[in-house]
Write an enzyme that holds these catalytic residues in place. Structure first.
Site, mmCIF file in Angstrom:
data_model
loop_
_atom_site.group_PDB
_atom_site.id
_atom_site.type_symbol
_atom_site.label_atom_id
_atom_site.label_comp_id
_atom_site.label_asym_id
_atom_site.label_seq_id
_atom_site.Cartn_x
_atom_site.Cartn_y
_atom_site.Cartn_z
ATOM 1 N N GLU A 413 0.850 -1.195 0.000
ATOM 2 C CA GLU A 413 0.000 0.000 0.000
ATOM 3 C C GLU A 413 0.875 1.231 0.000
ATOM 4 O OE1 GLU A 413 -2.882 0.352 3.176
ATOM 5 O OE2 GLU A 413 -3.536 -1.710 2.943
HETATM 6 C C1 NOJ Z 1 -4.250 1.174 5.668
HETATM 7 C C2 NOJ Z 1 -5.380 0.206 5.478
HETATM 8 O O1 NOJ Z 1 -4.854 -1.080 5.342
HETATM 9 C C3 NOJ Z 1 -6.246 0.519 4.270
HETATM 10 O O2 NOJ Z 1 -7.366 -0.317 4.283
HETATM 11 C C4 NOJ Z 1 -6.628 1.973 4.243
HETATM 12 O O3 NOJ Z 1 -7.400 2.259 3.110
HETATM 13 C C5 NOJ Z 1 -5.361 2.811 4.253
HETATM 14 N N1 NOJ Z 1 -4.617 2.537 5.466
HETATM 15 C C6 NOJ Z 1 -5.630 4.310 4.175
HETATM 16 O O4 NOJ Z 1 -6.264 4.745 5.320
#
Ligand code: NOJ
Length: 551
Positions: A413
């Site tokens: 991410e």
């Molecule tokens: C981390 C989380 O895993 C994810 O689900 C979320 O969208 C992001 N943070 C942004 O807040």
């Protein structure tokens, strides 16, 4: 609120520190500001991601059971504007559409999660397998593969079956280890012939701290100073058990990898000449990512966590540390259970030492004895907590390399949000964020960090947990007021596409042309979105929102 004069002084102080930090930053050949032209190693995988509860909707469709997020979001006052993920992006019904968006960007992988209660409505494998739920994921996986997009599958992105919360208190209970293992085993059995990349848990820090310490997330428990440590302990054991299950029962046949996705902000000492700040910053990272990574790579919690929580627990007159203990057998079982390390990274903090005397009010946060600061000049276009500090990414990646023996890293991410009311699809703040963060990742690869993949977060605007729909992380804008949830590309789609097709940043001239091209495409999407809006009866609602905000 700090008075203006104080803010200005802090600002100046931080500025001075930044300057000296540049000089002292010896493992970098470039300073913070310099851009590195170059390309990624051949085979580097570019992707985007999302998660079940955040995107699927269809909360009670085709035999799905309730999750803790269904239950939590349905309670008044838990989520911004009392929104829920009931419908979200309707991803459950839009597999084909969404895959064509991925295809158009030329993504090599897509990261999604499996909703445990969608395939096991009561959470328990022996009770009831929901074949319709299995079919949905079968279809998603098959279509991805038909389009040459590799599925990277998360087993737990926070949506525990509600019934397990009610029966066992969820991750507070050690029974969860076997129940999760049964669920994971079912996934390996049904999907493992096609899925090669498994992530056991997404961001266990949030599960533990926000779910069981602050209560901002489901299941909303506020068990300060104890709940998060206990939840984390069971999660780590559950991860290890699932890794062993895969290793002994499936690996030979399926030849896949099992990792975990940890989130971690970088912590930079406020004063890099002050040993106490340096140690405080190290503690910040150890209490964040190290809490999970150290057991998985080295077999036990970071020494600094054991020392701090142990000492504070003793001062509180407790007979044992609030941080649970692994037995020698557990340590060797847990050590080495990561085929790759997933990293979710968004932002950075400055850290300074701050003592919190131990007392009854101890919490995870006060256990750390530190304070977090931000530079007011850091851009923060969306979420309150998310400041754009690209150089922190490179430092975190190098920290991981050094601490855990240069593991294989998948960036699971990375991205930035804007506020709900923003309907401008020409998102130059996101293009800038991606450009700078991806560039720092490239520098980290040149530093020798073993990074194999990058996942832009997220493919779509989606349900942002307790923030509801108020923060938009998507490459694609989703019009949530339209029940068909149409998707519109933001400029960053085009920009990310350019990065992907060049596999990096070839040269200045080319890069300059990317932005212009992206802006051209977003102007026409802006018109489409505006036209779409005026066609929906929900448009009037948009005007009412600020009024709602003021109430
Ligand atoms: C981390 C989380 O895993 C994810 O689900 C979320 O969208 C992001 N943070 C942004 O807040």
């Amino acid at each position: 609120m700090l008075p203006q004069s104080m803010l200005r002084t802090c600002h100046l102080l931080v500025l001075m520190l930044c300057v000296s930090a540049i000089e002292d930053f010896d493992w970098t050949k470039n300073d913070h500001g310099s851009f590195y032209y170059g390309v990624f190693p051949t085979g580097f995988s570019w992707g985007a991601g999302g998660s079940a509860y955040q995107t699927e909707g269809a909360w009670n469709v085709d035999g799905k059971g309730m999750s803790i997020w269904d239950a939590f979001a349905h309670k008044k006052g838990k989520i911004f504007l009392n929104d829920t993920g009931d419908f979200s992006c309707e991803g459950y019904h839009k597999v084909k559409d969404d895959i064509s968006l991925m295809k158009d960007m030329n993504l090599k992988h897509y990261r999604f999660s499996i909703s445990w209660p969608r395939i096991l409505p009561t959470g328990i494998k022996n009770e009831n397998i929901n074949e319709k739920g299995i079919r949905y994921y079968d279809d998603l996986i098959n279509k991805l593969l038909e389009n040459k997009i590799t599925p990277i599958v998360t087993l737990y992105h926070w949506d525990l079956p509600q019934i397990l919360e009610e029966k066992y208190r969820g991750w507070q209970n050690a029974s969860m280890v076997n129940l999760f293992n049964d669920f994971a085993n079912l996934c390996f059995e049904r999907f493992g012939n096609r899925v090669r990349h498994w992530i056991t848990f997404n961001n266990p820090w949030s599960i533990a701290v926000e779910g069981y310490e602050t209560g901002e997330h489901a299941p909303g428990l506020k068990l300060r100073g104890v709940g998060a440590y206990k939840a984390a302990h069971h999660i780590i054991k559950a991860h290890a058990k699932v890794w062993h299950t895969y290793d002994t029962q499936w690996r030979n046949k399926q030849k896949g990898l099992v990792g975990i996705s940890l989130s971690g902000d970088w912590g930079e000492p406020v004063d890099i000449s002050n040993q106490r700040d340096i140690e405080a910053a190290e503690r910040y990272v150890q209490f964040y990512m190290g809490w999970f990574a150290t057991p998985l790579f080295n077999g036990d919690y970071p020494q600094v966590m054991k020392d701090y929580i142990g000492r504070k627990s003793a001062q509180q007159g407790l007979g044992a540390s609030r941080l649970p203990v692994f037995t020698a057998q557990e340590k060797s079982y847990i050590r080495g259970t990561c085929d790759f390390l997933g990293i979710g990274h968004f932002t950075t903090r400055y850290i300074t030492q701050k003592n919190y005397p131990s007392g009854r009010g101890n919490s995870y946060f006060t256990d750390r004895d530190l304070a977090e600061l931000v530079d007011p000049r850091w851009p923060d276009p969306g979420s309150e907590w998310l400041y754009s500090v690209p150089w922190g990414f490179r430092r975190l990646l190098n920290f991981v390399k050094k601490q855990y023996g240069n593991p294989m890293i998948y960036v699971t991410e990375n991205g930035v949000s804007e506020k709900m009311m923003c309907t401008d699809l020409c998102d130059d703040w996101r293009m800038q964020y991606f450009k700078d963060y991806i560039n720092e990742m490239l520098k980290a690869i040149k530093d020798g960090v073993n990074i194999k993949a990058y996942t832009a977060w997220s493919l779509l605007d989606k349900f942002e947990w307790d923030e509801g729909y108020s923060e938009r992380f998507g490459l694609y804008y989703v019009d949530f007021r339209d029940k068909n949830k149409p998707r519109y590309p933001k400029a960053s789609v085009q920009y990310y596409k350019s990065i992907i097709s060049s596999n990096g940043f070839p040269n200045q001239r080319e890069l300059e042309s990317w932005k212009g091209k992206a802006i051209e495409t977003c102007s026409s999407s802006n018109q489409l979105l505006a036209a779409g809006k005026s066609n929906t009866s929900h448009y009037r609602k948009l005007k009412a929102w600020p009024v709602h905000d003021e109430v």
